[in-house]
Design a protein around this motif. Structure first.
Motif, PDB file in Angstrom:
ATOM      1  N   PRO A  16      12.646 -10.502   5.058  1.00 56.97           N
ATOM      2  CA  PRO A  16      11.337 -10.938   4.551  1.00 56.97           C
ATOM      3  C   PRO A  16      10.352  -9.778   4.433  1.00 56.97           C
ATOM      4  CG  PRO A  16      12.131 -12.425   6.279  1.00 56.97           C
ATOM      5  CD  PRO A  16      13.048 -11.234   6.278  1.00 56.97           C
ATOM      6  N   ASP A  17       9.557  -9.824   3.366  1.00 56.58           N
ATOM      7  CA  ASP A  17       8.465  -8.858   3.140  1.00 56.58           C
ATOM      8  C   ASP A  17       8.970  -7.421   3.179  1.00 56.58           C
ATOM      9  OD1 ASP A  17       6.725 -11.111   3.211  1.00 56.58           O
ATOM     10  OD2 ASP A  17       6.635 -10.957   5.402  1.00 56.58           O
ATOM     11  N   TRP A  18      10.146  -7.173   2.582  1.00 54.17           N
ATOM     12  CA  TRP A  18      10.742  -5.854   2.727  1.00 54.17           C
ATOM     13  C   TRP A  18       9.861  -4.700   2.228  1.00 54.17           C
ATOM     14  CZ3 TRP A  18      13.709  -3.227   5.583  1.00 54.17           C
ATOM     15  CH2 TRP A  18      14.074  -1.938   5.209  1.00 54.17           C
ATOM     16  N   PRO A  19       9.185  -4.777   1.074  1.00 51.49           N
ATOM     17  CA  PRO A  19       8.388  -3.620   0.653  1.00 51.49           C
ATOM     18  C   PRO A  19       7.361  -3.166   1.689  1.00 51.49           C
ATOM     19  CG  PRO A  19       8.645  -5.152  -1.160  1.00 51.49           C
ATOM     20  CD  PRO A  19       9.190  -5.836   0.057  1.00 51.49           C
ATOM     21  N   VAL A  20       6.686  -4.119   2.330  1.00 52.74           N
ATOM     22  CA  VAL A  20       5.702  -3.725   3.333  1.00 52.74           C
ATOM     23  C   VAL A  20       6.388  -3.308   4.632  1.00 52.74           C
ATOM     24  CG1 VAL A  20       5.298  -6.045   4.258  1.00 52.74           C
ATOM     25  CG2 VAL A  20       3.480  -4.360   4.341  1.00 52.74           C
ATOM     26  N   VAL A  21       7.534  -3.921   4.948  1.00 46.05           N
ATOM     27  CA  VAL A  21       8.282  -3.501   6.137  1.00 46.05           C
ATOM     28  C   VAL A  21       8.757  -2.060   5.981  1.00 46.05           C
ATOM     29  CG1 VAL A  21      10.402  -3.890   7.460  1.00 46.05           C
ATOM     30  CG2 VAL A  21       8.990  -5.833   6.779  1.00 46.05           C
ATOM     31  N   ALA A  22       9.270  -1.713   4.793  1.00 51.93           N
ATOM     32  CA  ALA A  22       9.722  -0.339   4.557  1.00 51.93           C
ATOM     33  C   ALA A  22       8.557   0.634   4.606  1.00 51.93           C
ATOM     34  CB  ALA A  22      10.430  -0.261   3.200  1.00 51.93           C
ATOM     35  N   ALA A  27       5.690   4.990   7.336  1.00 56.65           N
ATOM     36  CA  ALA A  27       4.393   5.514   7.787  1.00 56.65           C
ATOM     37  C   ALA A  27       4.182   5.370   9.280  1.00 56.65           C
ATOM     38  CB  ALA A  27       3.273   4.797   7.037  1.00 56.65           C
ATOM     39  N   GLN A  28       5.190   4.802   9.995  1.00 58.87           N
ATOM     40  CA  GLN A  28       5.128   4.598  11.439  1.00 58.87           C
ATOM     41  C   GLN A  28       3.909   3.768  11.848  1.00 58.87           C
ATOM     42  OE1 GLN A  28       5.419   8.471  13.290  1.00 58.87           O
ATOM     43  NE2 GLN A  28       7.581   8.686  12.761  1.00 58.87           N
ATOM     44  N   VAL A  29       3.670   2.710  11.079  1.00 57.10           N
ATOM     45  CA  VAL A  29       2.599   1.770  11.410  1.00 57.10           C
ATOM     46  C   VAL A  29       3.147   0.756  12.407  1.00 57.10           C
ATOM     47  CG1 VAL A  29       1.044  -0.004  10.499  1.00 57.10           C
ATOM     48  CG2 VAL A  29       1.523   2.065   9.161  1.00 57.10           C
ATOM     49  N   PRO A  30       2.504   0.498  13.535  1.00 56.22           N
ATOM     50  CA  PRO A  30       3.015  -0.469  14.518  1.00 56.22           C
ATOM     51  C   PRO A  30       3.175  -1.858  13.912  1.00 56.22           C
ATOM     52  CG  PRO A  30       1.287   0.886  15.474  1.00 56.22           C
ATOM     53  CD  PRO A  30       1.302   1.187  14.010  1.00 56.22           C
ATOM     54  N   ALA A  31       4.145  -2.604  14.424  1.00 56.19           N
ATOM     55  CA  ALA A  31       4.471  -3.906  13.855  1.00 56.19           C
ATOM     56  C   ALA A  31       3.334  -4.908  14.002  1.00 56.19           C
ATOM     57  CB  ALA A  31       5.736  -4.453  14.523  1.00 56.19           C
ATOM     58  N   HIS A  32       2.469  -4.748  15.018  1.00 58.86           N
ATOM     59  CA  HIS A  32       1.403  -5.733  15.227  1.00 58.86           C
ATOM     60  C   HIS A  32       0.207  -5.502  14.316  1.00 58.86           C
ATOM     61  CE1 HIS A  32       0.063  -2.295  17.671  1.00 58.86           C
ATOM     62  NE2 HIS A  32      -1.165  -2.748  17.464  1.00 58.86           N
TER      63      HIS A  32
END
Length: 558
Positions: A16-22, A27-32
Motif C-alpha cells: 500500500p501507498d508504495w510511492p510515498v513509502v519508497a 529520504a529516511q523519514v520516520p514511519a510515524h
C-alpha cells in the motif's frame, strides 16, 4: 467456454501507498511522520498517517499543508520507486520462481503451481507477506482470484476469491476501481469511466452485460479492455520475470574505425563471443542492444528484437549482420549530414559574395571514428522455457517465411525487408511507419499521445498506397459535395469507382461521419479534408476522403 475458464488463477502482492513509502525510505523519514509525494502542484500519494489527518490525493500542496502542518512533502520520482521496489521483488522470488512487476508496488504471479507447493492459496499468501516483511520491513497484502482485476482488488482487501466466482465478485463494484490495474497514464481510463457513468453504466455488471461488438465500435480498444476485465477475463497471463543477468561483450577499437568494414571485423569477433557465451549458458535472449562510442564522446545505441523468430534463429552470423547494418546506418547518416552541411556552407559563401548573411551559423562537426563497440543480450532466459503456441509466430507455421526474410535481409541489408509499425498521426497514411524487420526502435511519433482530429477507432485493415478515385452519389444520383464548412450536401447512397474500374458501383448500406481535418491552416498550402466511413453492399467497409471536390478511397476495413 465461459469467461471464468479463460482467466488465469493469479496472485497479486500489493504494498500500500508504495510511492510515498519508497520516498520515505530513500529520504529516511520516520514511519510515524505524515508524508506525501507531489509533482510540484498536487499531491500524488499519501501515507496512512497523513490520510488520517485529512490529506487526500489530488489536493494542492498548500491545501494539504493546511490539513496537516507537519506534512513531509517529497518529490515524485518513478526511477526511485522502481529502484526501491527491487528488494521486495527479490524477497518474493525466494518464495515463487518467477514474477511480473506490473508497476512499482504491485507484483503478479500465477498461483496454481506455488499454491500446490505451499499447500493452499491462503498459505501462499501468508508466506509471501511474511517473507517480504522479514527481508524488507515493508507491510504487504496478497489477493488471489481468477483474472488480474479481481486479484488486484482482492489484494487491496487481503482476500482469496474462490475459483469461478470472480465475475460475481466484481459485478457490484464501481467502474472507478479500474484505476487500480492501470499501468502508466490513468487519464484515458478515468475519461472512459466518466463517459460510461454519464451513459448509465456504473458497475462492472453493467459493463459486462453490454454486447461486445457494440462496446468495441463505440469505445474502441480501451472499452474492449475494460469489458474483458469486468467479465473476469485476462488479456494475457502474467509474464514471469527471470533473474538471469544480461550477457554483454565489448571491445576498444584501436586505431579508431572510420570505415564500416573495419568496424564489422571487430563486430564479428564480438558476435561469436556473445553467441558462444549464450550457448555455454544454454540461454536465449529477447533483445540485442548495440552500442558504439565515437572519438568525440558521443554514444550511439540501437536495440533489435530477436524473440518470436524475428531473426530466424540467433546465430553469430545473424548477430554480425545486425551490427553491420547498424554501423552502416550510423556512418552513412553522418556522411550524408556532413554533405548537407557542406552544401549549405557553399551556399553561405554564395550569399556572402552577394552581400547576404541571412543563413544561421553551421556546426563544424565531422563524422567521428568509432572507438568502442559493445553488444548486449537482454531479456536472457533459459533456452526452451518459452513454450510454443498452437498458432502464431512461435508455432513453426511461419518458420520458412522467417528464414526467407532473413536471407533477403542478409542480401539486401537491414532496409531490404520492412515491417509496419503504428505511429502517431491524424491521417491514416501518417500513422504508418516502416521500420527494418526485427528492429526494436520506437516509432518517430508516439501513438499514445493525443492527436486532435484523428479518426476514431477501429483502424482500417488496409491503407492504399495510391488512393482510388470514386464518385459519391446521393439517392437522386447527384454528386455528394462537402462545402467550406465541411457539411455534406446529402447522405451518400452510391459509391462509383472511376478508372480502372469505371463500371464498378456499390450501394451504401451505412455510413458514419464526416470527420473534418484541417492541417497547416496557418501556412500558404493548407490541407482541408473530410473523411467518411462507408459500409458497402458487398460487405466491405471503406474510408472515403473529400478534398477540393474530389472523392477518393483511402483505406479498406475488414
Amino acid at each position: 467456454m465461459s469467461a471464468e475458464s479463460t482467466a488465469t488463477r493469479t496472485a497479486v502482492l500489493w504494498v500500500p501507498d508504495w510511492p510515498v513509502v519508497a520516498a520515505m525510505s530513500a529520504a529516511q523519514v520516520p514511519a510515524h511522520v505524515p508524508a506525501a509525494t507531489h509533482d510540484g502542484r498536487r499531491v500524488l500519494a499519501v501515507s496512512a498517517t497523513a490520510r488520517a489527518q485529512g490529506v487526500r490525493r489530488g489536493m494542492r500542496r498548500r491545501r494539504a499543508q493546511e490539513c496537516c502542518p507537519d506534512l513531509a512533502l517529497l518529490d515524485a520520482d518513478d526511477a526511485r520507486d522502481a529502484r526501491e521496489f527491487e528488494p521486495v521483488a527479490l524477497a518474493a522470488e525466494t518464495v515463487v520462481a518467477g514474477i511480473e512487476v506490473a508497476r512499482p508496488g504491485l507484483l503478479l504471479l500465477p498461483s496454481g503451481g506455488p499454491a500446490r507447493y505451499h499447500g493452499t492459496e491462503e498459505r501462499l499468501a501468508q508466506v509471501l507477506v511474511e517473507r517480504v516483511a522479514a527481508d524488507t520491513g515493508h507491510e504487504s497484502q496478497v489477493g488471489v482470484a481468477d483474472g488480474i482485476l479481481a486479484a488486484v482488488l482482492g489484494a487491496r482487501a487481503s482476500l482469496v476469491v474462490p475459483a469461478g466466482t470472480s465475475r460475481a465478485y466484481l459485478a457490484p463494484r464501481p467502474l472507478g476501481e479500474l484505476a487500480h490495474v492501470v499501468v502508466g497514464d490513468a487519464q484515458p481510463v478515468a475519461q472512459l469511466v466518466d463517459l460510461l457513468g454519464r451513459l448509465g453504466v456504473r458497475t462492472f455488471a453493467d459493463l459486462a452485460a453490454l454486447p461486445a461488438a457494440s462496446v468495441l465500435s463505440r469505445f474502441g480498444d480501451l472499452g474492449a479492455w475494460a469489458q474483458r476485465l469486468a467479465q473476469g477475463e485476462d488479456l494475457r497471463p502474467p509474464a514471469r520475470r527471470r533473474i538471469e543477468a544480461d550477457v554483454a561483450v565489448e571491445c576498444e577499437l584501436d586505431p579508431p574505425a572510420e570505415r564500416v568494414d573495419v568496424a564489422t571485423f571487430a563486430a564479428r569477433r564480438l558476435a561469436e563471443d556473445l553467441h558462444a557465451q549464450l550457448v555455454e549458458r544454454s540461454s536465449s535472449c529477447g533483445r540485442l542492444r548495440i552500442t558504439a562510442r565515437t572519438e568525440d564522446g558521443r554514444e550511439l545505441e540501437r536495440t533489435w528484437r530477436c524473440d518470436d523468430g524475428a531473426m530466424g534463429g540467433l546465430t553469430a552470423a545473424r548477430i554480425t549482420d545486425r551490427v553491420r547494418w547498424q554501423l552502416e546506418g550510423w556512418l552513412t547518416a553522418s556522411r550524408v549530414a556532413l554533405g548537407q552541411r557542406q552544401g549549405r556552407g557553399a551556399r553561405r559563401d554564395d550569399h556572402a559574395q552577394a552581400g547576404r548573411e541571412d543563413l544561421p551559423d553551421l556546426p563544424e562537426d565531422r563524422p567521428s571514428p568509432l572507438v568502442r563497440l559493445a553488444i548486449t543480450a537482454e531479456e536472457v532466459v533459459a533456452a526452451g522455457v518459452e513454450q510454443p503456441r498452437l498458432w502464431g509466430a512461435s508455432s513453426g507455421e511461419d518458420a520458412r517465411a522467417q528464414r526467407a526474410l532473413g536471407r533477403v535481409q542478409g542480401l539486401l541489408g537491414g532496409d531490404g525487408v520492412l515491417s509496419v509499425v503504428t505511429q502517431g498521426g491524424r491521417d491514416v497514411h501518417d500513422q504508418v511507419h516502416l521500420a527494418p524487420w526485427g528492429e526494436a526502435a520506437p516509432a518517430p511519433r508516439r501513438a499514445d499521445l493525443p492527436w486532435p482530429g484523428r479518426l476514431p477507432e477501429p483502424a482500417p485493415a488496409l491503407v492504399l498506397d495510391v488512393p482510388e478515385d470514386v464518385t459519391v452519389l446521393d439517392d437522386a444520383g447527384a454528386p455528394v459535395r462537402v462545402d467550406v464548412r465541411l457539411v455534406m450536401s446529402a447522405p451518400p447512397a452510391t459509391v462509383r469507382w472511376l478508372a480502372p474500374r469505371a463500371r464498378a458501383s456499390r450501394r451504401v448500406l451505412g455510413w458514419a461521419g464526416p470527420w473534418p481535418l484541417a492541417e497547416r491552416w496557418w501556412s500558404e498550402t493548407p490541407r482541408r479534408r473530410a473523411y467518411l466511413q462507408v459500409l458497402l453492399d458487398d460487405g466491405r467497409g471503406v474510408l472515403l476522403a473529400s478534398a477540393q471536390g474530389r472523392w477518393t478511397v483511402e483505406a479498406v476495413y475488414d
